[in-house]
Scaffold this active site. Structure first.
Site, PDB file in Angstrom:
ATOM      1  N   LYS A  83      61.965  -9.456  44.937  1.00  0.00           N
ATOM      2  CA  LYS A  83      61.599  -8.397  45.892  1.00  0.00           C
ATOM      3  C   LYS A  83      61.674  -8.978  47.289  1.00  0.00           C
ATOM      4  CE  LYS A  83      60.017  -4.106  45.769  1.00  0.00           C
ATOM      5  NZ  LYS A  83      60.278  -3.066  44.770  1.00  0.00           N
TER       6      LYS A  83
ATOM      7  N   GLY B 200      58.619  10.958  49.295  1.00  0.00           N
ATOM      8  CA  GLY B 200      59.866  10.286  49.690  1.00  0.00           C
ATOM      9  C   GLY B 200      60.873  10.383  48.571  1.00  0.00           C
ATOM     10  N   ASN B 201      61.679   9.338  48.459  1.00  0.00           N
ATOM     11  CA  ASN B 201      62.729   9.314  47.447  1.00  0.00           C
ATOM     12  C   ASN B 201      62.189   9.606  46.042  1.00  0.00           C
ATOM     13  OD1 ASN B 201      64.303   7.880  45.332  1.00  0.00           O
ATOM     14  ND2 ASN B 201      65.706   7.548  47.037  1.00  0.00           N
ATOM     15  N   ALA B 202      61.141   8.894  45.652  1.00  0.00           N
ATOM     16  CA  ALA B 202      60.616   9.060  44.292  1.00  0.00           C
ATOM     17  C   ALA B 202      59.835  10.380  44.153  1.00  0.00           C
ATOM     18  CB  ALA B 202      59.729   7.867  43.936  1.00  0.00           C
ATOM     19  N   GLY B 203      58.885  10.603  45.045  1.00  0.00           N
ATOM     20  CA  GLY B 203      57.990  11.758  44.909  1.00  0.00           C
ATOM     21  C   GLY B 203      58.674  13.101  45.088  1.00  0.00           C
TER      22      GLY B 203
END
Ligand code: NAD
Length: 423
Positions: A103, A231-234
């Protein structure tokens, strides 16, 4: 409160008790293989020079190249990056792909930078990462507040670096070489070697699990859902739930949340967010705080923003029957114990959001083989990995009467032990 890395190591120790894990393997997994800390100087638009701090943690590569996102966020520090890199190691092992865990990130608020400043910062960070990454070494990807454009810039910095290296040796990189080198980073735009479906993959993976829970009648047919983070995921998860006829009653972003017990109009929510930069103020909704969202009486709670949001201070107030952790590390170990006592099941991050890294792996594979798949193929292959991984973990959790998290860690650690070449 414990730090994210302390939490990660606690999770390792808990799972190690369930399976027969060699003490040497535990010791090896308690620290990352390598830590890179870099100073990223950026010429700002006003002509001043600002120095940012960047990190890349290469945690473990027994299964394959280090793999994990690059996060741009004000709270990024070494402890957080180490925890996230550890969870990536577990995550790639949970889904059994030939990649390890890593990461990285830069400590900053990208919203405070102009697009030119962000590009210069990313190209510089990419240059500093370049000697330490590569398709067979370490393969970064997007994470919080980074996107495909940022990945494209890192890729270009890396390819420039390799071109210069080749030049120093008196040779040139062939076009084929350059195509293959695109596999240094995933989450690129499709025109720049990205995979179809990557932008929806994290949510899609979590959604397959949610569908499976409904199919198993663990959750009712039209569950009510609250999602923290848009965002992207939510936001993709919200779309998928809405399209399936599930009732998304609450969503939020960093500025706050919105609620409607009858279900929100998600199309309007996206338009509102696009035009005002926030969800609060959405027509037909009541404003709620991010803290209130977590405590709503819903069937499924989906944290999709940051870590450590469900802690010992609010776990007792969580009313959802199931939690699906699209965010990384949203539940602390102390909170886990409280949730278990209250019979609330949490599908752990290392499983729930592993759709992202799985399709990242597909992207890498497509780059290396220079052979590209349709979106349908991508999602079919994703489902074929996610559902069996979930079923095995669910079974282990039932058989051994352990939490889903401990079961996921146990499955991953068993695989890692089998791959460990040191002991
Ligand atoms: P993103 O940057 O696209 O979105 C983050 C969202 O969180 C934004 O809506 C932002 O407004 C919101 N947010 C920020 N601070 C908040 C706060 N204090 N309270 C509530 N909301 C807040 O990031 P993303 O890619 O959607 O990632 C979200 C989470 O999912 C992270 O934990 C990330 O590590 C995890 N994740 C993402 C992926 C991926 O492929 N994108 C893969 C695996 C895990």
């Amino acid at each position: 409160m414990s730090t994210p890395f302390e939490n990660a190591i606690k999770q390792l120790s808990t799972a190690a008790e369930v399976i027969d894990l060699k003490p040497e393997v535990i010791e090896l997994l308690k620290t990352p293989d390598r830590i890179l800390r870099v100073k990223v100087p950026v010429k700002m638009d006003d002509g001043t020079l600002k120095i940012f701090e960047g990190y890349r943690v290469q945690y473990n590569n027994w299964a394959g190249p280090y793999k994990g996102g690059l996060r741009y966020f004000p709270t990024v520090d070494l402890d957080e990056v180490k925890a996230l890199a550890f969870w990536m190691t577990i995550k790639t092992a949970v889904v059994g792909i030939p990649m390890g865990g890593g990461k990285g990130g830069v400590t900053l608020n990208p919203k405070e930078l102009s697009s030119g400043e962000l590009e210069r910062l990313t190209r510089e960070f990419g240059k500093l990462l370049a000697p330490n990454i590569g398709p067979k070494i370490d393969v970064p990807a997007p994470d919080v507040y980074t996107n495909s454009e940022i990945m494209n810039w890192v890729k270009e910095s890396f390819i420039d670096y390799r071109k210069n290296l080749a030049k120093e040796c008196g040779c040139e990189l062939s076009e084929q070489n350059q195509k293959m080198l695109q596999g240094v980073i995933t989450g690129k735009s499709v025109e720049q070697g990205g995979s179809l479906g990557r932008d929806r993959a994290t949510a899609m993976g979590g959604f397959y699990i949610l569908q499976k829970l409904v199919e198993m009648k663990e959750i009712n047919e039209k569950p009510s859902i609250a999602i923290q983070g848009f965002g992207n995921a939510g936001s993709v998860m919200a779309d998928l739930c809405g399209a399936e006829g599930y009732k998304v009653v609450a969503i939020s972003d960093s500025k706050g949340g919105v609620y409607n017990s009858e279900g929100l109009d998600l199309e309007k929510a996206k338009e509102h967010k696009k035009s005002t930069g926030q969800l609060v103020g959405l027509e037909g909704s009541k404003e709620i705080s991010n803290e209130e969202l977590l405590e709503l009486s819903v069937d499924v709670l989906i944290p999709a923003a940051l870590e450590n949001v469900i802690t010992k201070d609010n776990a007792e107030n969580i009313k959802a029957r199931f939690i699906i952790e699209l965010a990384n590390g949203p539940v602390t170990p102390e909170a886990d114990e409280i949730l278990a006592k209250n019979a609330i099941k949490s599908v752990p991050d290392v499983l729930a959001n592993s759709g992202g890294v799985t399709v990242s792996y597909f992207e890498w594979q497509q780059n290396l083989e220079d052979n590209y798949w349709t979106e349908e193929e991508v999602f079919n292959k994703l489902k074929a990995i996610m559902v069996p991984a979930f079923e095995q973990i669910w079974q282990l959790h039932k058989d051994k009467n352990i939490s889903l998290r401990t079961a996921a860690f146990a499955k991953a650690l068993e695989r890692l032990q089998n791959l460990c070449y040191t002991v």
